[in-house]
Design a protein around this motif. Sequence first.
Motif, short mmCIF file in Angstrom:
data_model
loop_
_atom_site.label_atom_id
_atom_site.label_comp_id
_atom_site.label_asym_id
_atom_site.label_seq_id
_atom_site.Cartn_x
_atom_site.Cartn_y
_atom_site.Cartn_z
N ARG A 173 59.02 53.71 79.57
CA ARG A 173 57.70 53.05 79.63
C ARG A 173 57.68 51.99 80.73
O ARG A 173 56.70 51.89 81.48
CB ARG A 173 57.39 52.40 78.28
CG ARG A 173 56.11 51.58 78.27
CD ARG A 173 55.89 50.90 76.94
NE ARG A 173 54.83 49.92 77.01
CZ ARG A 173 54.51 49.10 76.03
NH1 ARG A 173 55.17 49.15 74.89
NH2 ARG A 173 53.54 48.22 76.17
N SER A 174 58.75 51.23 80.84
CA SER A 174 58.84 50.21 81.88
C SER A 174 58.72 50.83 83.27
O SER A 174 58.03 50.31 84.14
CB SER A 174 60.15 49.45 81.74
OG SER A 174 60.35 48.57 82.82
N SER A 179 56.66 47.71 84.91
CA SER A 179 56.87 46.41 84.27
C SER A 179 58.35 46.16 84.04
O SER A 179 59.19 47.03 84.30
CB SER A 179 56.13 46.37 82.93
OG SER A 179 56.61 47.38 82.06
N SER A 180 58.67 44.97 83.54
CA SER A 180 60.05 44.62 83.22
C SER A 180 60.27 44.68 81.72
O SER A 180 59.35 44.43 80.94
CB SER A 180 60.37 43.21 83.72
OG SER A 180 60.32 43.15 85.12
N ALA A 284 70.13 41.50 79.24
CA ALA A 284 70.06 42.28 80.49
C ALA A 284 68.62 42.73 80.68
O ALA A 284 67.97 43.18 79.72
CB ALA A 284 71.00 43.48 80.43
N LEU A 285 68.13 42.59 81.88
CA LEU A 285 66.74 42.94 82.20
C LEU A 285 66.70 44.29 82.90
O LEU A 285 67.59 44.61 83.70
CB LEU A 285 66.12 41.88 83.10
CG LEU A 285 66.17 40.44 82.58
CD1 LEU A 285 65.76 39.47 83.67
CD2 LEU A 285 65.27 40.29 81.36
N PHE A 286 65.70 45.08 82.58
CA PHE A 286 65.55 46.33 83.32
C PHE A 286 64.16 46.39 83.95
O PHE A 286 63.21 45.87 83.39
CB PHE A 286 65.80 47.55 82.41
CG PHE A 286 65.04 47.57 81.10
CD1 PHE A 286 63.74 48.08 81.01
CD2 PHE A 286 65.64 47.11 79.93
CE1 PHE A 286 63.06 48.12 79.81
CE2 PHE A 286 64.98 47.15 78.72
CZ PHE A 286 63.68 47.66 78.66
N PRO A 287 64.11 46.88 85.19
CA PRO A 287 65.18 47.58 85.93
C PRO A 287 66.09 46.67 86.75
O PRO A 287 66.97 47.16 87.45
CB PRO A 287 64.39 48.50 86.85
CG PRO A 287 63.14 47.72 87.15
CD PRO A 287 62.81 46.98 85.89
N ALA A 288 65.90 45.34 86.70
CA ALA A 288 66.65 44.43 87.58
C ALA A 288 68.16 44.57 87.41
O ALA A 288 68.92 44.55 88.38
CB ALA A 288 66.22 42.99 87.33
#
Length: 585
Positions: A173-174, A179-180, A284-288
Amino acid sequence: MDPSQDRREGAKLSLGSVGESLVMMVDDEPLVVELTQAFLEGAGYRHFVSTSDSSEALALLLRERPSVLLLDINMPRVSGFDVLAGMRADRALNRIPVIVLTSADDAETKLKALELGASDFLRKPVDPSELALRLRNTLAAKAHEEYVAHFDAVTGLPNRQRFMEQLERAMRRSQEEGSSGALLQFDLDRFKQVNEALGPGTGDLLLEQAGQRLTSELQAMDLGGKKSPGSVARFGGDEFSVVFAALGNVDQAARAARRLLKVLAEPYQINGRELYLTCSVGVALFPADGEDIDTIVKNAGVALSRAKQEGGNNCRFYSKEFNAKALQRLSLESQLRQALERGELRLYYQPKVDVAKRRISGAEALLRWQHPEGDTVLPGEFIPIAEESGLIVPIGEWALLAACRQSAEWAAQGLARVPIAVNVSPRQFHRSDLAQAVKSAIATTGQGEYLRLELTESSVMNDPSAAIRIMRELKALGMKLAIDDFGTGYSSLSYLDKLPLDELKIDRSFLAAIKNPDDPVVLVDVIIAMAHSLGLSVVAEGVETRAQLEYLARRECDEAQGYYLSQPLPADEFTAKFLKPKPAA
């Protein structure tokens, strides 16, 4: 995703819900299919799909993914055995239970069907009551199998396998929305010691309560003006995982982590004991921090390990940049809590001036934080954190009381009285006890006559009906009410004349267009004229030049405040500069 959705789904699965089950039937005799469907619908099965062409069976199964399949064995072109073999070879279909319907009664047929994955047999012609019983039993067995496979027995939360599916959907979805998202990995500090000291039974109760707290907090959480898209699972042992599918900004991940850490640190009542446990979290952040599941899970685990290594009871981000920012905000929140307790907060006072008479007519109380290291922290740095953490409510109550006490002190000194305006935050405004807090402040000092309250547009217009009720309660206490920063929100003019207001404050951004007193600035003119037509006084904020003040005077603006007139001052400086002894009677 609603964080309680999986819990409800688990309960539904454990019951083997009839009404929600999709029954599929493959039989080359249309009359048999028709009679079976009629019976099942009468028995409460609302969802039924069928085909009499067995060559379509596998494609229909892949499209519909039924809860159970009723399958004839002896069919032309594609037999029931062929369908079973095709299902067994497909990972998407091999867990669907199959009840074989056959006129054959030989052991060889049954054995072959069992080897290919059949769950049960019924001999044609099928007895309806026996079909109902076998169908219910098959669905119940499947539901139990699904629940055991996907839900944790201790907490009732989705387990690691189920959560990985949720994480995959969230990351997809991100990616689709650009989006993050964020993965938060939680670990209960010192859980092993509690488990060893008090036994696994106590440990299980502790895990259950922790899971309930996470679920409840996610349901109540509001990130960026929308309900939380977070879902929670027990990842294994004393670890829990939370995933957010779409975040407006990365600060929301830090805010969510702080709230969840706080709720997990509250005392646990278990078997008459009060237990205290803290928690560590890695983010942890995605996709960063990664674009695939394995990378994100690994990096959240790395961040969690750092949090544990640094003593626990904290949050660490995998990304150094976000980690530093989160650490700073967490530190500031902790210091702000102490500031309230230690009396480090101050009220500064900025004069409001009668534009026509050019003399002081009131004051606005503005928060300042006198940091122990000597620096004065401005509201823009700490008010957003106070809002997010909920500290704005006790801070707001302190400001009300402090303003009333200052008014009482001026009266005791025999000085001329001026009204003091205090800002009310949206969170504070919508609390059911706001009127009581104001009443308490007034009762403590006996100085309610000179208290004014300034409200934001958003807090009033989010729910105008509720706002009107709250404002009437405040007006009953003798308050005068103002809308602050008017024009920057989304005021509805249809409601403006219904609100029990006394004053509009024009936002400073509109005054920036005033360069000299002779050039009209339409928006300023319209706001002043509209307010006066509604019987409201008008205050202009952010007056920084003589030209602006002169312009406002020509438009008959009632009051003004800004750095051209005076910056906010500590109480003693404000008193010395602006307040004179009250004239003798």
